[in-house]
Design a protein around this motif. Structure first.
Motif, PDB file in Angstrom:
ATOM      1  N   ASN A   1     -27.119 -13.236 -44.460  1.00  0.00           N
ATOM      2  CA  ASN A   1     -26.781 -12.663 -43.020  1.00  0.00           C
ATOM      3  C   ASN A   1     -26.297 -13.734 -42.111  1.00  0.00           C
ATOM      4  N   ALA A   2     -26.940 -14.897 -42.259  1.00  0.00           N
ATOM      5  CA  ALA A   2     -26.387 -16.086 -41.438  1.00  0.00           C
ATOM      6  C   ALA A   2     -25.089 -16.297 -41.628  1.00  0.00           C
ATOM      7  N   LEU A   3     -24.821 -16.330 -43.096  1.00  0.00           N
ATOM      8  CA  LEU A   3     -23.569 -16.895 -43.497  1.00  0.00           C
ATOM      9  C   LEU A   3     -22.383 -15.978 -43.047  1.00  0.00           C
ATOM     10  N   GLN A   4     -22.834 -14.667 -43.369  1.00  0.00           N
ATOM     11  CA  GLN A   4     -21.734 -13.666 -42.996  1.00  0.00           C
ATOM     12  C   GLN A   4     -21.372 -13.553 -41.608  1.00  0.00           C
ATOM     13  N   ASP A   5     -22.356 -13.831 -40.670  1.00  0.00           N
ATOM     14  CA  ASP A   5     -22.152 -13.851 -39.138  1.00  0.00           C
ATOM     15  C   ASP A   5     -21.220 -15.078 -39.113  1.00  0.00           C
ATOM     16  N   THR A   6     -21.380 -16.311 -39.616  1.00  0.00           N
ATOM     17  CA  THR A   6     -20.581 -17.413 -39.539  1.00  0.00           C
ATOM     18  C   THR A   6     -19.282 -17.083 -39.908  1.00  0.00           C
ATOM     19  N   ILE A   7     -18.942 -16.367 -41.017  1.00  0.00           N
ATOM     20  CA  ILE A   7     -17.619 -16.148 -41.484  1.00  0.00           C
ATOM     21  C   ILE A   7     -16.973 -15.025 -40.623  1.00  0.00           C
ATOM     22  N   TYR A   8     -17.753 -14.079 -39.748  1.00  0.00           N
ATOM     23  CA  TYR A   8     -17.210 -13.188 -39.123  1.00  0.00           C
ATOM     24  C   TYR A   8     -16.734 -13.812 -37.734  1.00  0.00           C
ATOM     25  N   VAL A   9     -17.411 -14.663 -37.500  1.00  0.00           N
ATOM     26  CA  VAL A   9     -17.037 -15.485 -36.093  1.00  0.00           C
ATOM     27  C   VAL A   9     -15.607 -16.059 -36.310  1.00  0.00           C
ATOM     28  N   ILE A  10     -15.305 -16.583 -37.200  1.00  0.00           N
ATOM     29  CA  ILE A  10     -14.031 -17.186 -37.232  1.00  0.00           C
ATOM     30  C   ILE A  10     -13.092 -16.438 -38.214  1.00  0.00           C
ATOM     31  N   GLY A  11     -13.539 -15.324 -38.709  1.00  0.00           N
ATOM     32  CA  GLY A  11     -12.689 -14.591 -39.619  1.00  0.00           C
ATOM     33  C   GLY A  11     -11.599 -13.854 -39.089  1.00  0.00           C
ATOM     34  N   GLY A  12     -10.901 -13.135 -40.109  1.00  0.00           N
ATOM     35  CA  GLY A  12      -9.769 -11.998 -39.479  1.00  0.00           C
ATOM     36  C   GLY A  12      -8.541 -13.074 -39.363  1.00  0.00           C
ATOM     37  N   LYS A  13      -7.503 -12.376 -39.282  1.00  0.00           N
ATOM     38  CA  LYS A  13      -6.034 -12.898 -39.263  1.00  0.00           C
ATOM     39  C   LYS A  13      -5.534 -13.882 -38.253  1.00  0.00           C
ATOM     40  N   TRP A  14      -6.282 -13.686 -37.038  1.00  0.00           N
ATOM     41  CA  TRP A  14      -5.809 -14.493 -35.953  1.00  0.00           C
ATOM     42  C   TRP A  14      -6.858 -15.564 -35.213  1.00  0.00           C
TER      43      TRP A  14
ATOM     44  N   ILE B   1       2.226 -18.449 -31.082  1.00  0.00           N
ATOM     45  CA  ILE B   1       1.738 -17.819 -32.544  1.00  0.00           C
ATOM     46  C   ILE B   1       2.700 -16.710 -32.821  1.00  0.00           C
ATOM     47  N   PRO B   2       3.593 -17.123 -33.643  1.00  0.00           N
ATOM     48  CA  PRO B   2       4.655 -16.042 -34.006  1.00  0.00           C
ATOM     49  C   PRO B   2       3.790 -14.739 -34.749  1.00  0.00           C
ATOM     50  N   GLY B   3       4.296 -13.544 -34.407  1.00  0.00           N
ATOM     51  CA  GLY B   3       3.790 -12.314 -34.862  1.00  0.00           C
ATOM     52  C   GLY B   3       2.627 -11.882 -34.171  1.00  0.00           C
TER      53      GLY B   3
ATOM     54  N   ARG C   1      -2.038  -7.292 -27.781  1.00  0.00           N
ATOM     55  CA  ARG C   1      -3.329  -6.555 -27.941  1.00  0.00           C
ATOM     56  C   ARG C   1      -4.447  -7.385 -28.918  1.00  0.00           C
ATOM     57  N   MET C   2      -3.629  -7.923 -29.891  1.00  0.00           N
ATOM     58  CA  MET C   2      -4.414  -8.590 -30.775  1.00  0.00           C
ATOM     59  C   MET C   2      -5.123  -9.914 -30.156  1.00  0.00           C
ATOM     60  N   LEU C   3      -4.191 -10.688 -29.168  1.00  0.00           N
ATOM     61  CA  LEU C   3      -4.425 -11.768 -28.731  1.00  0.00           C
ATOM     62  C   LEU C   3      -5.789 -11.258 -27.844  1.00  0.00           C
ATOM     63  N   ALA C   4      -5.622 -10.411 -26.972  1.00  0.00           N
ATOM     64  CA  ALA C   4      -6.490 -10.109 -25.868  1.00  0.00           C
ATOM     65  C   ALA C   4      -7.875  -9.789 -26.714  1.00  0.00           C
ATOM     66  N   ARG C   5      -7.739  -8.872 -27.709  1.00  0.00           N
ATOM     67  CA  ARG C   5      -9.322  -8.736 -28.601  1.00  0.00           C
ATOM     68  C   ARG C   5      -9.959  -9.719 -29.061  1.00  0.00           C
ATOM     69  N   ASN C   6      -8.877 -10.725 -29.541  1.00  0.00           N
ATOM     70  CA  ASN C   6      -9.691 -11.869 -30.464  1.00  0.00           C
ATOM     71  C   ASN C   6      -9.999 -12.867 -29.370  1.00  0.00           C
ATOM     72  N   LEU C   7      -9.447 -13.048 -28.237  1.00  0.00           N
ATOM     73  CA  LEU C   7      -9.851 -13.936 -27.207  1.00  0.00           C
ATOM     74  C   LEU C   7     -11.190 -13.418 -26.655  1.00  0.00           C
ATOM     75  N   LYS C   8     -11.447 -12.063 -26.494  1.00  0.00           N
ATOM     76  CA  LYS C   8     -12.700 -11.670 -25.856  1.00  0.00           C
ATOM     77  C   LYS C   8     -13.786 -11.829 -27.344  1.00  0.00           C
TER      78      LYS C   8
ATOM     79  N   ALA D   1      -5.671 -23.837 -44.981  1.00  0.00           N
ATOM     80  CA  ALA D   1      -6.815 -24.401 -45.818  1.00  0.00           C
ATOM     81  C   ALA D   1      -8.201 -23.545 -45.324  1.00  0.00           C
ATOM     82  N   LEU D   2      -8.530 -23.642 -44.201  1.00  0.00           N
ATOM     83  CA  LEU D   2      -9.453 -22.897 -43.596  1.00  0.00           C
ATOM     84  C   LEU D   2      -9.543 -21.303 -43.789  1.00  0.00           C
ATOM     85  N   GLN D   3      -8.251 -20.746 -43.519  1.00  0.00           N
ATOM     86  CA  GLN D   3      -8.371 -19.252 -43.802  1.00  0.00           C
ATOM     87  C   GLN D   3      -8.374 -19.160 -45.502  1.00  0.00           C
ATOM     88  N   ASP D   4      -7.912 -20.000 -46.232  1.00  0.00           N
ATOM     89  CA  ASP D   4      -8.199 -19.736 -47.515  1.00  0.00           C
ATOM     90  C   ASP D   4      -9.655 -19.785 -47.908  1.00  0.00           C
ATOM     91  N   THR D   5     -10.455 -20.878 -47.224  1.00  0.00           N
ATOM     92  CA  THR D   5     -11.828 -20.842 -47.479  1.00  0.00           C
ATOM     93  C   THR D   5     -12.588 -19.527 -47.110  1.00  0.00           C
TER      94      THR D   5
END
Lengths: 113, 113
Positions: free
Chosen positions: A12-25, A47-49, A53-60, B13-17
DNA sequence: CGGTATCCTCTCTGATACTG
DNA sequence: CAGTATCAGAGAGGATACCG
Protein backbone atom coordinates in the motif's frame (compact mmCIF):
# COMPACT_ATOMS: atom_id res chain seq x y z
CA UNK A 1 20.87 -14.75 -4.17
CA UNK A 2 18.98 -12.17 -2.22
CA UNK A 3 15.53 -12.83 -0.96
CA UNK A 4 12.79 -10.24 -1.24
CA UNK A 5 10.39 -10.01 1.64
CA UNK A 6 7.59 -7.47 1.45
CA UNK A 7 4.64 -7.10 3.78
CA UNK A 8 1.15 -6.38 2.62
CA UNK A 9 1.04 -2.92 4.17
CA UNK A 10 4.27 -2.15 2.33
CA UNK A 11 2.46 -2.70 -0.94
CA UNK A 12 0.00 0.00 0.00
CA UNK A 13 2.81 2.38 0.87
CA UNK A 14 4.46 1.59 -2.42
CA UNK A 15 1.30 2.21 -4.39
CA UNK A 16 0.87 5.52 -2.61
CA UNK A 17 4.39 6.48 -3.58
CA UNK A 18 3.80 5.70 -7.20
CA UNK A 19 0.46 7.43 -7.24
CA UNK A 20 1.92 10.66 -5.91
CA UNK A 21 4.31 11.07 -8.82
CA UNK A 22 2.42 8.96 -11.36
CA UNK A 23 0.34 9.92 -14.36
CA UNK A 24 1.32 11.62 -17.54
CA UNK A 25 2.17 15.12 -16.35
CA UNK A 26 3.38 15.07 -12.74
CA UNK A 27 7.02 14.52 -13.54
CA UNK A 28 7.19 17.00 -16.41
CA UNK A 29 5.61 19.57 -14.08
CA UNK A 30 8.13 18.79 -11.34
CA UNK A 31 10.87 19.11 -13.90
CA UNK A 32 9.56 22.46 -15.06
CA UNK A 33 9.44 23.86 -11.55
CA UNK A 34 12.95 22.49 -11.01
CA UNK A 35 14.05 24.61 -13.93
CA UNK A 36 12.87 27.79 -12.33
CA UNK A 37 9.34 28.13 -13.60
CA UNK A 38 7.10 29.38 -10.84
CA UNK A 39 4.01 30.80 -12.45
CA UNK A 40 1.08 28.93 -13.96
CA UNK A 41 1.60 30.40 -17.39
CA UNK A 42 5.33 29.71 -17.38
CA UNK A 43 4.87 26.09 -16.40
CA UNK A 44 2.13 25.62 -18.97
CA UNK A 45 4.19 27.04 -21.81
CA UNK A 46 7.26 25.03 -20.87
CA UNK A 47 5.48 21.70 -21.37
CA UNK A 48 4.26 21.00 -24.91
CA UNK A 49 0.82 19.43 -25.06
CA UNK A 50 -0.13 20.25 -21.50
CA UNK A 51 -3.53 21.91 -21.17
CA UNK A 52 -4.64 24.35 -18.48
CA UNK A 53 -7.09 21.79 -17.19
CA UNK A 54 -4.51 19.10 -16.58
CA UNK A 55 -2.00 21.57 -15.19
CA UNK A 56 -4.52 22.91 -12.69
CA UNK A 57 -5.51 19.43 -11.63
CA UNK A 58 -1.97 18.15 -11.26
CA UNK A 59 -0.74 21.20 -9.40
CA UNK A 60 -3.58 20.70 -6.95
CA UNK A 61 -2.67 17.07 -6.42
CA UNK A 62 0.98 17.87 -5.88
CA UNK A 63 -0.05 20.57 -3.46
CA UNK A 64 -2.34 18.17 -1.60
CA UNK A 65 0.64 15.88 -1.24
CA UNK A 66 2.77 18.73 0.11
CA UNK A 67 5.36 18.45 -2.63
CA UNK A 68 4.78 21.95 -3.89
CA UNK A 69 3.28 25.02 -2.30
CA UNK A 70 1.14 27.68 -3.90
CA UNK A 71 1.85 31.21 -2.80
CA UNK A 72 -0.60 33.87 -3.84
CA UNK A 73 1.22 37.14 -4.09
CA UNK A 74 -1.54 39.67 -3.64
CA UNK A 75 0.75 42.60 -4.36
CA UNK A 76 1.45 41.67 -7.94
CA UNK A 77 -1.70 39.60 -8.37
CA UNK A 78 -0.04 36.34 -9.39
CA UNK A 79 0.39 32.89 -7.85
CA UNK A 80 3.75 31.20 -7.58
CA UNK A 81 4.51 27.54 -7.13
CA UNK A 82 7.62 26.17 -5.51
CA UNK A 83 8.93 23.00 -3.94
CA UNK A 84 8.43 22.44 -0.28
CA UNK A 85 11.34 21.54 1.96
CA UNK A 86 9.55 18.24 2.35
CA UNK A 87 9.88 17.55 -1.37
CA UNK A 88 13.55 18.42 -1.36
CA UNK A 89 14.32 15.82 1.29
CA UNK A 90 13.50 13.13 -1.24
CA UNK A 91 15.91 14.16 -3.94
CA UNK A 92 18.03 11.09 -3.28
CA UNK A 93 15.12 8.74 -3.73
CA UNK A 94 14.23 10.44 -7.00
CA UNK A 95 17.81 10.05 -8.15
CA UNK A 96 17.71 6.34 -7.32
CA UNK A 97 14.57 5.94 -9.38
CA UNK A 98 16.16 7.77 -12.27
CA UNK A 99 19.26 5.60 -12.07
CA UNK A 100 17.12 2.48 -12.07
CA UNK A 101 15.10 3.70 -15.04
CA UNK A 102 18.24 4.34 -17.07
CA UNK A 103 19.78 0.95 -16.32
CA UNK A 104 16.49 -0.72 -16.99
CA UNK A 105 16.06 0.91 -20.34
CA UNK A 106 19.60 -0.01 -21.35
CA UNK A 107 18.98 -3.59 -20.30
CA UNK A 108 15.73 -3.87 -22.25
CA UNK A 109 17.28 -2.38 -25.37
CA UNK A 110 20.23 -4.74 -25.09
CA UNK A 111 17.91 -7.72 -24.73
CA UNK A 112 16.16 -6.86 -27.99
CA UNK A 113 19.31 -6.87 -30.08
CA UNK B 1 18.45 23.64 1.85
CA UNK B 2 19.16 21.13 -0.82
CA UNK B 3 18.73 21.92 -4.44
CA UNK B 4 17.06 19.53 -6.84
CA UNK B 5 18.54 19.30 -10.29
CA UNK B 6 16.95 16.98 -12.81
CA UNK B 7 17.66 16.68 -16.51
CA UNK B 8 14.99 16.18 -19.11
CA UNK B 9 16.15 12.69 -20.01
CA UNK B 10 15.96 11.81 -16.34
CA UNK B 11 12.26 12.52 -16.43
CA UNK B 12 11.86 9.92 -19.15
CA UNK B 13 13.82 7.37 -17.13
CA UNK B 14 11.65 8.14 -14.15
CA UNK B 15 8.44 7.73 -16.09
CA UNK B 16 9.73 4.40 -17.37
CA UNK B 17 10.42 3.29 -13.84
CA UNK B 18 6.97 4.21 -12.69
CA UNK B 19 5.37 2.57 -15.67
CA UNK B 20 7.13 -0.74 -15.01
CA UNK B 21 5.73 -1.10 -11.51
CA UNK B 22 2.69 1.18 -11.89
CA UNK B 23 -0.97 0.40 -12.37
CA UNK B 24 -3.43 -1.21 -10.09
CA UNK B 25 -2.21 -4.81 -9.98
CA UNK B 26 1.55 -4.96 -10.59
CA UNK B 27 2.54 -4.51 -6.97
CA UNK B 28 -0.04 -6.89 -5.52
CA UNK B 29 1.15 -9.48 -8.05
CA UNK B 30 4.77 -8.92 -7.09
CA UNK B 31 3.77 -9.23 -3.49
CA UNK B 32 1.95 -12.48 -4.15
CA UNK B 33 4.95 -14.01 -5.91
CA UNK B 34 7.11 -12.80 -3.03
CA UNK B 35 4.94 -14.84 -0.75
CA UNK B 36 5.63 -18.04 -2.58
CA UNK B 37 2.84 -18.18 -5.12
CA UNK B 38 4.17 -19.45 -8.41
CA UNK B 39 1.23 -20.70 -10.40
CA UNK B 40 -1.36 -18.65 -12.26
CA UNK B 41 -4.25 -19.98 -10.21
CA UNK B 42 -2.45 -19.45 -6.91
CA UNK B 43 -1.59 -15.86 -7.72
CA UNK B 44 -5.12 -15.17 -8.93
CA UNK B 45 -6.74 -16.56 -5.82
CA UNK B 46 -4.39 -14.71 -3.50
CA UNK B 47 -5.46 -11.29 -4.80
CA UNK B 48 -9.12 -10.39 -4.23
CA UNK B 49 -10.74 -8.66 -7.17
CA UNK B 50 -8.09 -9.58 -9.69
CA UNK B 51 -9.47 -11.12 -12.87
CA UNK B 52 -7.75 -13.62 -15.14
CA UNK B 53 -7.59 -11.05 -17.87
CA UNK B 54 -5.70 -8.50 -15.82
CA UNK B 55 -3.44 -11.11 -14.28
CA UNK B 56 -2.48 -12.48 -17.69
CA UNK B 57 -1.78 -9.01 -19.02
CA UNK B 58 0.24 -7.88 -16.04
CA UNK B 59 2.28 -11.06 -15.87
CA UNK B 60 3.16 -10.55 -19.52
CA UNK B 61 4.25 -6.97 -18.91
CA UNK B 62 6.36 -7.95 -15.94
CA UNK B 63 7.88 -10.70 -18.04
CA UNK B 64 8.58 -8.28 -20.91
CA UNK B 65 10.41 -6.12 -18.40
CA UNK B 66 12.45 -9.10 -17.21
CA UNK B 67 11.25 -8.81 -13.64
CA UNK B 68 9.69 -12.24 -13.61
CA UNK B 69 10.22 -15.31 -15.72
CA UNK B 70 7.66 -17.81 -16.89
CA UNK B 71 8.75 -21.41 -16.82
CA UNK B 72 6.54 -23.92 -18.54
CA UNK B 73 6.96 -27.24 -16.87
CA UNK B 74 5.91 -29.69 -19.54
CA UNK B 75 6.17 -32.67 -17.25
CA UNK B 76 3.40 -31.60 -14.94
CA UNK B 77 1.68 -29.37 -17.48
CA UNK B 78 1.74 -26.16 -15.48
CA UNK B 79 3.51 -22.82 -15.79
CA UNK B 80 5.40 -21.26 -12.92
CA UNK B 81 6.38 -17.68 -12.41
CA UNK B 82 9.34 -16.50 -10.38
CA UNK B 83 11.49 -13.44 -9.92
CA UNK B 84 14.53 -13.02 -12.07
CA UNK B 85 17.92 -12.32 -10.57
CA UNK B 86 17.59 -8.95 -12.26
CA UNK B 87 14.50 -8.14 -10.20
CA UNK B 88 16.21 -9.15 -6.99
CA UNK B 89 19.00 -6.65 -7.53
CA UNK B 90 16.54 -3.87 -6.93
CA UNK B 91 15.22 -4.93 -3.59
CA UNK B 92 16.92 -1.98 -1.94
CA UNK B 93 15.25 0.50 -4.23
CA UNK B 94 11.88 -1.08 -3.54
CA UNK B 95 12.56 -0.80 0.18
CA UNK B 96 13.40 2.87 -0.22
CA UNK B 97 10.14 3.47 -2.03
CA UNK B 98 8.22 1.67 0.68
CA UNK B 99 9.94 3.69 3.38
CA UNK B 100 9.10 6.90 1.56
CA UNK B 101 5.50 5.86 1.11
CA UNK B 102 5.11 5.15 4.81
CA UNK B 103 6.63 8.43 5.90
CA UNK B 104 4.59 10.24 3.32
CA UNK B 105 1.35 8.70 4.45
CA UNK B 106 2.10 9.50 8.07
CA UNK B 107 2.89 13.09 7.15
CA UNK B 108 -0.32 13.54 5.17
CA UNK B 109 -2.43 12.05 7.94
CA UNK B 110 -0.71 14.27 10.49
CA UNK B 111 -1.34 17.35 8.37
CA UNK B 112 -5.06 16.63 8.28
CA UNK B 113 -5.48 16.58 12.06
C1' DC C 1 -3.21 35.97 -15.23
C1' DG C 2 -4.85 31.94 -13.28
C1' DG C 3 -7.75 29.26 -13.40
C1' DT C 4 -13.26 26.48 -14.12
C1' DA C 5 -16.80 24.31 -16.78
C1' DT C 6 -18.28 21.48 -20.42
C1' DC C 7 -18.05 18.01 -23.59
C1' DC C 8 -15.73 14.41 -25.94
C1' DT C 9 -12.39 10.59 -26.78
C1' DC C 10 -9.62 6.91 -25.67
C1' DT C 11 -7.31 3.84 -22.67
C1' DC C 12 -7.56 1.00 -18.71
C1' DT C 13 -10.21 -2.06 -16.21
C1' DG C 14 -14.17 -5.37 -15.11
C1' DA C 15 -17.48 -9.21 -16.18
C1' DT C 16 -18.25 -13.06 -18.53
C1' DA C 17 -17.78 -16.77 -21.73
C1' DC C 18 -14.92 -19.79 -24.07
C1' DT C 19 -10.66 -22.87 -25.43
C1' DG C 20 -6.43 -26.09 -25.80
C1' DC D 1 -4.88 -25.28 -15.51
C1' DA D 2 -3.70 -21.35 -17.91
C1' DG D 3 -5.01 -18.57 -20.31
C1' DT D 4 -7.80 -15.70 -24.79
C1' DA D 5 -11.94 -13.21 -26.76
C1' DT D 6 -15.57 -10.10 -26.50
C1' DC D 7 -18.28 -6.52 -24.79
C1' DA D 8 -19.31 -2.80 -21.54
C1' DG D 9 -18.26 0.71 -17.91
C1' DA D 10 -15.25 4.05 -15.44
C1' DG D 11 -11.80 7.27 -15.34
C1' DA D 12 -7.80 9.74 -17.27
C1' DG D 13 -6.81 12.93 -20.51
C1' DG D 14 -7.75 16.47 -24.52
C1' DA D 15 -10.19 20.63 -26.86
C1' DT D 16 -12.42 24.55 -26.22
C1' DA D 17 -15.01 28.22 -24.10
C1' DC D 18 -15.71 31.03 -20.35
C1' DC D 19 -14.93 33.74 -15.74
C1' DG D 20 -13.08 36.85 -11.71
Amino acid sequence: MKKIVIEEQDINALQDTIYVIGGKWKLPIIYSICNGNKRFMDIERSIPGLTTRMLARNLKELEDNKLISRIMNADIGVAEYEFTEYAKEYGTLIMNLIAWGKKHRAMIIESLR
